[in-house]
Write an enzyme that holds these catalytic residues in place. Structure first.
Site, PDB file in Angstrom:
ATOM      1  N   GLY A 198     -11.950   2.933   1.634  1.00 52.67           N
ATOM      2  CA  GLY A 198     -11.522   1.592   1.258  1.00 52.67           C
ATOM      3  C   GLY A 198     -12.253   0.502   2.014  1.00 52.67           C
ATOM      4  N   GLN A 199     -11.794  -0.737   1.805  1.00 51.36           N
ATOM      5  CA  GLN A 199     -12.466  -1.895   2.387  1.00 51.36           C
ATOM      6  C   GLN A 199     -12.513  -1.826   3.907  1.00 51.36           C
ATOM      7  OE1 GLN A 199     -10.447  -5.657   2.267  1.00 51.36           O
ATOM      8  NE2 GLN A 199     -12.344  -6.837   2.184  1.00 51.36           N
TER       9      GLN A 199
ATOM     10  N   ASP B 187     -11.064  10.849   2.372  1.00 43.95           N
ATOM     11  CA  ASP B 187     -10.703   9.993   1.243  1.00 43.95           C
ATOM     12  C   ASP B 187     -10.396  10.879   0.054  1.00 43.95           C
ATOM     13  OD1 ASP B 187     -10.679   6.935   0.715  1.00 43.95           O
ATOM     14  OD2 ASP B 187     -11.544   7.767  -1.113  1.00 43.95           O
ATOM     15  N   ILE B 188      -9.737  10.316  -0.928  1.00 45.93           N
ATOM     16  CA  ILE B 188      -9.343  11.104  -2.090  1.00 45.93           C
ATOM     17  C   ILE B 188     -10.536  11.437  -2.986  1.00 45.93           C
ATOM     18  CG2 ILE B 188      -8.813   9.152  -3.614  1.00 45.93           C
ATOM     19  CD1 ILE B 188      -6.244  10.784  -4.419  1.00 45.93           C
TER      20      ILE B 188
ATOM     21  N   ASP C 215      -6.254  14.248  -0.393  1.00 45.34           N
ATOM     22  CA  ASP C 215      -5.166  13.482  -0.985  1.00 45.34           C
ATOM     23  C   ASP C 215      -4.081  13.382   0.076  1.00 45.34           C
ATOM     24  OD1 ASP C 215      -2.969  12.497  -2.309  1.00 45.34           O
ATOM     25  OD2 ASP C 215      -3.079  13.872  -4.001  1.00 45.34           O
TER      26      ASP C 215
ATOM     27  N   TYR D 189       4.358  -4.183  -2.606  1.00 45.59           N
ATOM     28  CA  TYR D 189       3.442  -4.008  -1.475  1.00 45.59           C
ATOM     29  C   TYR D 189       4.108  -4.484  -0.184  1.00 45.59           C
ATOM     30  CZ  TYR D 189      -0.868  -4.490   1.318  1.00 45.59           C
ATOM     31  OH  TYR D 189      -1.842  -4.391   2.282  1.00 45.59           O
TER      32      TYR D 189
ATOM     33  N   LYS E  14       5.308  -2.449   3.184  1.00 44.38           N
ATOM     34  CA  LYS E  14       4.850  -2.798   4.529  1.00 44.38           C
ATOM     35  C   LYS E  14       6.023  -2.965   5.495  1.00 44.38           C
ATOM     36  CE  LYS E  14       0.498  -2.478   3.915  1.00 44.38           C
ATOM     37  NZ  LYS E  14      -0.175  -1.288   4.495  1.00 44.38           N
TER      38      LYS E  14
ATOM     39  N   ILE F 102      -8.641 -10.129   4.415  1.00 43.24           N
ATOM     40  CA  ILE F 102      -9.815  -9.697   5.171  1.00 43.24           C
ATOM     41  C   ILE F 102     -11.064  -9.933   4.337  1.00 43.24           C
ATOM     42  CG2 ILE F 102     -10.997  -7.741   6.236  1.00 43.24           C
ATOM     43  CD1 ILE F 102      -8.277  -6.576   6.904  1.00 43.24           C
TER      44      ILE F 102
END
Length: 318
Positions: free
Chosen positions: A11-12, A34-35, A51, A140, A144, A170
């Site tokens: 990811g990012q 990672d997946i 996964d 989301y 969190k 970000i």
């Protein structure tokens, strides 16, 4: 940290955190997972397809590499999550619970990022304090808040060294974001360099906190390296470096590209989400408890983003 596993490394954040951690601790000591297969992440250190919802496979990798620190970066982001809340809960909380349980079984420390999405419309909008009302209105954000509470629970109940920061938006010049409400703050630089025009999905006066990626990486590492005796808060610390609106970032870009044009086509979903978040947050506790000190502001970030993006797409120097 001696043996590190990054879950969701494609990811990012993960794609750049992997490189940073390997530069500090050595490639062999940082396992990226990672997946999906990722040739880049396997270039200078171990990589495994994983996964994070498969607890058995996850636990086997932690044991195989003798991992002592887990960076759990698996997440479906805010706008994407609203389109499929059930999937967002399944992925975000499933990866979190597997990470915490595997950490309990193997004595690992765990970093799981939280977000300003954990706040809600009844949270103080300006100078949002570390400890405040948290009633998020997105799945989301609900994930969190749940992550913060569960991480604290595992710390108090089982002694797991769980830590996290509440990331704002970000901005990265390397990896594009994927489905977040603050994505415009990355996309605007690419469109400015390519076309000198950007269509913004948020209102011109919508302020939100932001971090440049180098500071975000320093936050991850700095917190995990911090002396635990100093930590009053663990899950989760406010961190920020700047707060700006679309019109403010556009004005900064025009200092380098004077004919840059900003148009608006408001995305109702992203507007609703952003309106429930703070205008700016107070990160005093992070500064006091583990010496958080961001290095980038809007002016320096903009200059660097335009330089790097321009070079990347062959558009010259700005």
């Amino acid at each position: 940290m001696k043996k590190i596993m990054i879950v969701g490394a494609g990811g990012q954040i993960g794609s750049e955190l992997t490189v940073k951690l390997r530069s500090i601790y050595g490639g062999a000591n940082v396992v990226a997972t990672d997946i999906k297969p990722n040739d880049t992440l396997g270039g200078d250190g171990p990589f495994a397809v994983l996964d994070a919802l498969d607890a058995r496979a996850y636990a086997e990798l932690v044991a195989r590499y003798d991992v002592d620190t887990i960076f759990n970066l698996v997440a479906l982001l805010s706008a994407t999550g609203e389109r499929d809340p059930q999937l967002a809960w399944r992925v975000n909380i499933g990866a979190l619970m597997n990470s915490l349980e595997i950490a309990r079984e193997n004595g690992c420390a765990v970093f799981t990022p939280s977000s300003i999405a954990a706040f809600g419309p009844d949270t103080p909008k300006d100078n949002t304090p570390q400890d405040t009302v948290m009633h998020p209105t997105t799945i989301y954000g609900v994930c969190k808040v749940t992550g913060e509470l569960m991480s604290d629970y595992y710390y108090h109940r089982f002694g797991i060294d769980a830590r996290s920061v509440r990331f704002p938006g970000i901005v990265s010049n390397l990896t594009l974001p994927g489905g977040g409400t603050t994505d415009y703050a990355v996309e605007i630089y690419y469109e400015a360099v390519k076309h000198k025009r950007f269509v913004c999905p948020l209102p011109e006066d919508m302020y939100m906190d932001m971090l440049y990626m180098p500071d975000a990486l320093d936050a991850c590492i700095g917190l995990m390296e911090a002396d635990p005796a100093r930590l009053v808060h663990r899950n989760s610390f406010n961190v920020t470096a700047m707060s700006f609106s679309p019109e403010v970032i556009a004005a900064e870009i025009r200092k380098h590209i004077p004919d840059f044009v900003m148009d608006y086509d408001i995305d109702p979903l992203k507007e609703r989400i952003a309106a429930s978040w703070p205008n700016n947050i107070d990160d005093t506790c992070a500064r006091r408890e583990w010496d958080w000190n961001p290095k980038w502001d809007l002016a320096s970030m903009t200059e660097d983003m335009l330089r790097v993006v321009g070079k990347k797409i062959g558009a010259g120097k700005y």
